[in-house]
Structure formats: structure tokens, C-alpha cells
Design a protein around this motif. Structure first.
Motif, PDB file in Angstrom:
ATOM      1  N   ALA A 150      14.988   5.741 -10.947  1.00 20.77           N
ATOM      2  CA  ALA A 150      16.416   5.816 -10.614  1.00 20.77           C
ATOM      3  C   ALA A 150      16.814   7.287 -10.575  1.00 20.77           C
ATOM      4  CB  ALA A 150      17.235   5.072 -11.659  1.00 20.77           C
ATOM      5  N   PRO A 151      17.751   7.635  -9.711  1.00 27.23           N
ATOM      6  CA  PRO A 151      18.205   9.030  -9.674  1.00 27.23           C
ATOM      7  C   PRO A 151      18.853   9.434 -10.997  1.00 27.23           C
ATOM      8  CG  PRO A 151      18.982   7.810  -7.753  1.00 27.23           C
ATOM      9  CD  PRO A 151      18.366   6.825  -8.684  1.00 27.23           C
ATOM     10  N   GLY A 152      18.665  10.685 -11.358  1.00 24.53           N
ATOM     11  CA  GLY A 152      19.257  11.207 -12.587  1.00 24.53           C
ATOM     12  C   GLY A 152      20.725  11.531 -12.386  1.00 24.53           C
ATOM     13  N   PRO A 153      21.377  12.094 -13.420  1.00 18.24           N
ATOM     14  CA  PRO A 153      22.797  12.435 -13.321  1.00 18.24           C
ATOM     15  C   PRO A 153      23.091  13.432 -12.197  1.00 18.24           C
ATOM     16  CG  PRO A 153      21.978  12.779 -15.554  1.00 18.24           C
ATOM     17  CD  PRO A 153      20.816  12.393 -14.709  1.00 18.24           C
ATOM     18  N   ASP A 154      22.110  14.245 -11.861  1.00 15.76           N
ATOM     19  CA  ASP A 154      22.327  15.225 -10.789  1.00 15.76           C
ATOM     20  C   ASP A 154      22.037  14.640  -9.405  1.00 15.76           C
ATOM     21  OD1 ASP A 154      19.617  14.956 -11.008  1.00 15.76           O
ATOM     22  OD2 ASP A 154      19.184  17.091 -11.236  1.00 15.76           O
ATOM     23  N   GLY A 155      21.656  13.348  -9.342  1.00 14.52           N
ATOM     24  CA  GLY A 155      21.389  12.700  -8.068  1.00 14.52           C
ATOM     25  C   GLY A 155      19.974  12.849  -7.569  1.00 14.52           C
ATOM     26  N   ARG A 156      19.170  13.635  -8.272  1.00 18.69           N
ATOM     27  CA  ARG A 156      17.778  13.839  -7.860  1.00 18.69           C
ATOM     28  C   ARG A 156      16.866  12.853  -8.567  1.00 18.69           C
ATOM     29  NH1 ARG A 156      16.777  19.978  -8.910  1.00 18.69           N
ATOM     30  NH2 ARG A 156      14.963  18.920  -9.738  1.00 18.69           N
ATOM     31  N   LYS A 157      15.790  12.532  -7.911  1.00 17.07           N
ATOM     32  CA  LYS A 157      14.814  11.604  -8.476  1.00 17.07           C
ATOM     33  C   LYS A 157      13.642  12.394  -9.027  1.00 17.07           C
ATOM     34  CE  LYS A 157      13.876   8.240  -5.804  1.00 17.07           C
ATOM     35  NZ  LYS A 157      13.321   7.291  -4.843  1.00 17.07           N
ATOM     36  N   GLY A 158      13.113  11.966 -10.143  1.00 20.05           N
ATOM     37  CA  GLY A 158      11.902  12.586 -10.675  1.00 20.05           C
ATOM     38  C   GLY A 158      12.171  13.878 -11.402  1.00 20.05           C
ATOM     39  N   GLY A 159      11.463  14.900 -10.985  1.00 18.57           N
ATOM     40  CA  GLY A 159      11.625  16.193 -11.622  1.00 18.57           C
ATOM     41  C   GLY A 159      11.093  16.195 -13.038  1.00 18.57           C
ATOM     42  N   ARG A 160      11.931  16.625 -13.957  1.00 21.36           N
ATOM     43  CA  ARG A 160      11.499  16.757 -15.357  1.00 21.36           C
ATOM     44  C   ARG A 160      11.205  15.415 -16.012  1.00 21.36           C
ATOM     45  NH1 ARG A 160      14.551  21.769 -18.165  1.00 21.36           N
ATOM     46  NH2 ARG A 160      14.138  23.248 -16.492  1.00 21.36           N
ATOM     47  N   ARG A 161      11.936  14.394 -15.637  1.00 17.16           N
ATOM     48  CA  ARG A 161      11.687  13.071 -16.249  1.00 17.16           C
ATOM     49  C   ARG A 161      10.301  12.552 -15.866  1.00 17.16           C
ATOM     50  NH1 ARG A 161      15.366   8.856 -14.709  1.00 17.16           N
ATOM     51  NH2 ARG A 161      15.301   9.820 -12.664  1.00 17.16           N
ATOM     52  N   PHE A 162       9.959  12.657 -14.595  1.00 14.97           N
ATOM     53  CA  PHE A 162       8.642  12.192 -14.158  1.00 14.97           C
ATOM     54  C   PHE A 162       7.540  13.032 -14.791  1.00 14.97           C
ATOM     55  CE2 PHE A 162       5.174  11.737 -10.996  1.00 14.97           C
ATOM     56  CZ  PHE A 162       5.013  10.364 -11.084  1.00 14.97           C
ATOM     57  N   LEU A 163       7.772  14.329 -14.889  1.00  6.76           N
ATOM     58  CA  LEU A 163       6.805  15.218 -15.531  1.00  6.76           C
ATOM     59  C   LEU A 163       6.618  14.841 -16.998  1.00  6.76           C
ATOM     60  CD1 LEU A 163       4.994  17.739 -15.480  1.00  6.76           C
ATOM     61  CD2 LEU A 163       7.029  19.066 -16.059  1.00  6.76           C
ATOM     62  N   ALA A 164       7.731  14.566 -17.692  1.00  3.40           N
ATOM     63  CA  ALA A 164       7.647  14.200 -19.115  1.00  3.40           C
ATOM     64  C   ALA A 164       6.879  12.900 -19.313  1.00  3.40           C
ATOM     65  CB  ALA A 164       9.052  14.082 -19.706  1.00  3.40           C
ATOM     66  N   VAL A 165       7.167  11.913 -18.483  1.00 10.64           N
ATOM     67  CA  VAL A 165       6.466  10.628 -18.605  1.00 10.64           C
ATOM     68  C   VAL A 165       4.986  10.789 -18.262  1.00 10.64           C
ATOM     69  CG1 VAL A 165       6.305   8.302 -17.627  1.00 10.64           C
ATOM     70  CG2 VAL A 165       8.520   9.237 -18.230  1.00 10.64           C
ATOM     71  N   SER A 166       4.689  11.572 -17.245  1.00  9.57           N
ATOM     72  CA  SER A 166       3.291  11.806 -16.870  1.00  9.57           C
ATOM     73  C   SER A 166       2.538  12.511 -17.988  1.00  9.57           C
ATOM     74  CB  SER A 166       3.214  12.641 -15.595  1.00  9.57           C
ATOM     75  OG  SER A 166       3.784  11.946 -14.525  1.00  9.57           O
ATOM     76  N   LEU A 167       3.142  13.545 -18.559  1.00 12.20           N
ATOM     77  CA  LEU A 167       2.491  14.259 -19.665  1.00 12.20           C
ATOM     78  C   LEU A 167       2.298  13.362 -20.877  1.00 12.20           C
ATOM     79  CD1 LEU A 167       4.165  17.786 -19.492  1.00 12.20           C
ATOM     80  CD2 LEU A 167       1.823  17.167 -18.901  1.00 12.20           C
ATOM     81  N   LEU A 168       3.296  12.543 -21.186  1.00  7.68           N
ATOM     82  CA  LEU A 168       3.173  11.612 -22.312  1.00  7.68           C
ATOM     83  C   LEU A 168       2.028  10.624 -22.073  1.00  7.68           C
ATOM     84  CD1 LEU A 168       4.292  10.541 -25.003  1.00  7.68           C
ATOM     85  CD2 LEU A 168       5.782   9.066 -23.647  1.00  7.68           C
ATOM     86  N   GLY A 169       1.943  10.097 -20.850  1.00 10.96           N
ATOM     87  CA  GLY A 169       0.884   9.145 -20.534  1.00 10.96           C
ATOM     88  C   GLY A 169      -0.504   9.764 -20.614  1.00 10.96           C
ATOM     89  N   PHE A 170      -0.662  10.959 -20.047  1.00 12.25           N
ATOM     90  CA  PHE A 170      -1.967  11.623 -20.102  1.00 12.25           C
ATOM     91  C   PHE A 170      -2.324  12.039 -21.530  1.00 12.25           C
ATOM     92  CE2 PHE A 170      -1.489  12.238 -15.484  1.00 12.25           C
ATOM     93  CZ  PHE A 170      -2.739  11.785 -15.089  1.00 12.25           C
ATOM     94  N   THR A 171      -1.338  12.460 -22.314  1.00 12.97           N
ATOM     95  CA  THR A 171      -1.597  12.835 -23.701  1.00 12.97           C
ATOM     96  C   THR A 171      -2.024  11.620 -24.523  1.00 12.97           C
ATOM     97  OG1 THR A 171      -0.001  14.635 -23.526  1.00 12.97           O
ATOM     98  CG2 THR A 171      -0.604  13.927 -25.746  1.00 12.97           C
ATOM     99  N   ALA A 172      -1.331  10.493 -24.332  1.00 15.65           N
ATOM    100  CA  ALA A 172      -1.707   9.272 -25.050  1.00 15.65           C
ATOM    101  C   ALA A 172      -3.104   8.815 -24.629  1.00 15.65           C
ATOM    102  CB  ALA A 172      -0.688   8.179 -24.781  1.00 15.65           C
ATOM    103  N   SER A 173      -3.383   8.888 -23.345  1.00 12.36           N
ATOM    104  CA  SER A 173      -4.711   8.509 -22.856  1.00 12.36           C
ATOM    105  C   SER A 173      -5.796   9.407 -23.443  1.00 12.36           C
ATOM    106  CB  SER A 173      -4.720   8.585 -21.334  1.00 12.36           C
ATOM    107  OG  SER A 173      -5.989   8.309 -20.834  1.00 12.36           O
ATOM    108  N   ALA A 174      -5.545  10.708 -23.483  1.00  9.80           N
ATOM    109  CA  ALA A 174      -6.516  11.643 -24.054  1.00  9.80           C
ATOM    110  C   ALA A 174      -6.725  11.385 -25.541  1.00  9.80           C
ATOM    111  CB  ALA A 174      -6.068  13.081 -23.821  1.00  9.80           C
ATOM    112  N   ALA A 175      -5.642  11.075 -26.260  1.00  6.81           N
ATOM    113  CA  ALA A 175      -5.768  10.792 -27.698  1.00  6.81           C
ATOM    114  C   ALA A 175      -6.614   9.541 -27.939  1.00  6.81           C
ATOM    115  CB  ALA A 175      -4.387  10.640 -28.321  1.00  6.81           C
ATOM    116  N   ILE A 176      -6.376   8.497 -27.162  1.00  5.85           N
ATOM    117  CA  ILE A 176      -7.165   7.268 -27.298  1.00  5.85           C
ATOM    118  C   ILE A 176      -8.622   7.545 -26.948  1.00  5.85           C
ATOM    119  CG2 ILE A 176      -7.533   4.962 -26.340  1.00  5.85           C
ATOM    120  CD1 ILE A 176      -4.443   4.816 -26.026  1.00  5.85           C
ATOM    121  N   PHE A 177      -8.852   8.252 -25.860  1.00  3.17           N
ATOM    122  CA  PHE A 177     -10.210   8.576 -25.438  1.00  3.17           C
ATOM    123  C   PHE A 177     -10.932   9.370 -26.524  1.00  3.17           C
ATOM    124  CE2 PHE A 177     -13.229  11.482 -23.426  1.00  3.17           C
ATOM    125  CZ  PHE A 177     -14.043  10.583 -22.778  1.00  3.17           C
TER     126      PHE A 177
END
Length: 85
Positions: free
Chosen positions: A43-70
Motif C-alpha cells: 500500500a502507498p505510504g503517507p507520502d503517496g509513494r510505494k516501497g522505499g524504506r518500508r520495502f527495504l526494511a522488510v527485505s533486510l529483516l527477511g534476509f537477516t532472519a533467513s541468515a540467522a536460521i541458516f
């Protein structure tokens, strides 16, 4: 340790390690294939843009969790799949 077995390609392909490799490759394919779909569903953020920092944060969290499990599985080790000798 996975190595080519004496006896040809069929014996190597039927090694249990090949099943592990295929499951890892399937998971990697699905994760990379679905990433653009996940981005489009944001969903678009408060500034009307999609993604950006939110997508980056979720991607980093997912890769970090995956690396920790691995790493935890790797540190624990895998018992031998067959007896030596």
C-alpha cells in the motif's frame, strides 16, 4: 560431504544430498519470483509513494532472519546420512 559417486550419473543424482539441493533451489526460485509481486501489493505510504524504506526494511529483516536460521542449522551440523565404510 557431497561428491560424485563411483557408478555414474544416476548414482550421483540419486544421492540424498541432491534432494536437499533441489529443495533449496526451489525455495530460492519462489522467493525471487514473488518479490516483484510483493512489491506491487504494498500500500502507498503517507507520502503517496510505494516501497522505499518500508520495502527495504522488510527485505533486510527477511534476509537477516533467513541468515540467522541458516547459521544456527549450520552450527548445529547435520548427522551423516549414511554409515562410513
Amino acid at each position: 560431504r557431497f561428491a560424485a559417486e563411483a557408478g555414474g550419473a544416476w548414482r550421483t543424482a540419486s544421492h540424498p544430498g541432491v534432494a536437499v539441493l533441489l529443495s533449496i533451489l526451489a525455495t530460492a526460485f519462489l522467493a525471487h519470483y514473488n518479490a516483484p509481486l510483493f512489491y506491487e501489493q504494498l500500500a502507498p505510504g503517507p507520502d503517496g509513494r510505494k516501497g522505499g524504506r518500508r520495502f527495504l526494511a522488510v527485505s533486510l529483516l527477511g534476509f537477516t532472519a533467513s541468515a540467522a536460521i541458516f547459521c544456527s542449522v549450520m552450527a548445529g551440523g547435520v548427522p551423516p546420512l549414511r554409515r562410513a565404510g
